[in-house]
Design an enzyme around this catalytic site. Structure first.
Site, PDB file in Angstrom:
ATOM      1  CE  LYS A   3      -3.902   2.494   1.339  1.00 48.59           C
ATOM      2  NZ  LYS A   3      -3.481   3.674   1.959  1.00 48.59           N
ATOM      3  CG  ASP A   5       1.468   8.371   2.321  1.00 48.49           C
ATOM      4  OD1 ASP A   5       0.769   8.299   2.667  1.00 48.49           O
ATOM      5  OD2 ASP A   5       2.476   8.352   3.128  1.00 48.49           O
ATOM      6  CD  GLU A 149      -0.321   4.472   3.973  1.00 47.09           C
ATOM      7  OE1 GLU A 149      -1.852   4.548   4.109  1.00 47.09           O
ATOM      8  OE2 GLU A 149      -0.286   5.317   2.614  1.00 47.09           O
TER       9      GLU A 149
END
Length: 301
Positions: A3, A5, A149
């Protein structure tokens, strides 16, 4: 998959007409802010596609949210051009919704991934999000080590659900925690009218109590909200306890300060450059912690 940012974007690419359009969560097209992406259509093996992805600015191999945030607030064409060369964005694509007249959203995720890989040729400003099968725990631990993240855990047979949350897609963040001093609370509104809106937090830096932002979400049941409000009412003060304090006037006007006696454990994503907590969430009170132990030096990179 990792994931990143960044800024979420639904990307419309029309190869025949050499057009690229970026649509954000607020349903606003914003491709004018990222001229470095105008030619990514050249790396698409199709006539028309709709992609789901995230705009990311990498610095030393890691996403830099602050550079991206700066890009998001620039309107000057000259400044946009300069920043596009200084801090170019990359579109990290993780899904494909449409290709040459075919709606792909009902297909299983793994099939969409295959189509995506066949459709996109990676370039300097266009890459595919990496993913793995199984070994999720090991992958998550590696992501944490690298200071990223978090990860997205997705079922390989899941369809693409537009505008809906689904248990088929789970966002798992690699959050940090900090012990912070509760120094005030804002007036509650709506369902929280009887209690409070957010808690003002602080830590000590070089012997001075520094404001590090407010937290308005977390592990709060109705009973916990009631109990915490009762505790806060007992330690109210007219004096601002912070030595270093910066906040908007509208927030200050609805703030009640309290004596710096309570410590709370707070989950957060990162500490910003101006020493504020990003994406904080209340976890619990720490009655076993002395306020003097809450020092900023322990959490700065």
């Amino acid at each position: 998959m990792t994931k990143f940012d960044g800024t979420r974007s639904i990307t419309y690419i029309d190869v025949e007409n050499q057009k690229v359009r970026l649509l954000n969560r607020r349903m606003i097209f914003f491709e004018n802010r990222y001229p470095e992406l105008k030619d990514i259509w050249k790396n698409v093996k199709a006539k028309k596609v709709i992609l789901d992805g995230e705009l990311v600015i990498f610095e030393k191999g890691k996403p830099n949210f602050y550079l991206l945030e700066e890009r998001e607030h620039v309107d000057s064409k000259l400044r946009i051009e300069i920043l596009s060369k200084m801090h170019p964005a990359v579109l990290v694509v993780f899904d494909i919704l449409y290709k040459d007249g075919k709606d792909l959203t009902s297909l299983p995720l793994i099939q969409r991934k295959k189509i995506l890989e066949e459709t996109i040729k990676e370039s300097e400003n266009l890459i595919l999000s990496n993913y793995i099968f199984e070994n999720g725990i090991e992958f998550f631990e590696e992501v944490k080590k690298r200071g990223l993240e978090g990860i997205m855990a997705k079922k390989i047979d899941s369809p693409y659900l537009i505008g809906k949350r689904s248990k088929c897609w789970l966002k798992i963040k690699a959050l940090k925690t900090i012990d912070a001093i509760i120094c005030g609370f804002t007036r509650g509104e709506g369902k929280r009218e009887k209690y409070f809106g957010a808690l003002l937090l602080g830590v000590y830096e070089n012997g001075k109590l520094r404001y590090i932002g407010r937290v308005g979400t977390g592990n709060w049941s109705e009973e916990k909200l009631k109990n915490l409000k009762e505790i806060l009412e007992k330690i109210k003060t007219d004096k601002n306890p912070f030595d270093v304090f910066e906040e908007e006037k509208s927030i200050i006007e609805k703030t009640t300060f309290v004596k710096p006696k309570l410590v709370a454990e707070i989950e957060f994503l990162e500490l910003t450059k101006d020493k504020k907590l990003r994406a904080p969430s209340f976890k619990r009170l720490r009655f076993d912690k002395d306020v003097k132990e809450c020092r900023l030096e322990e959490y700065e990179a």
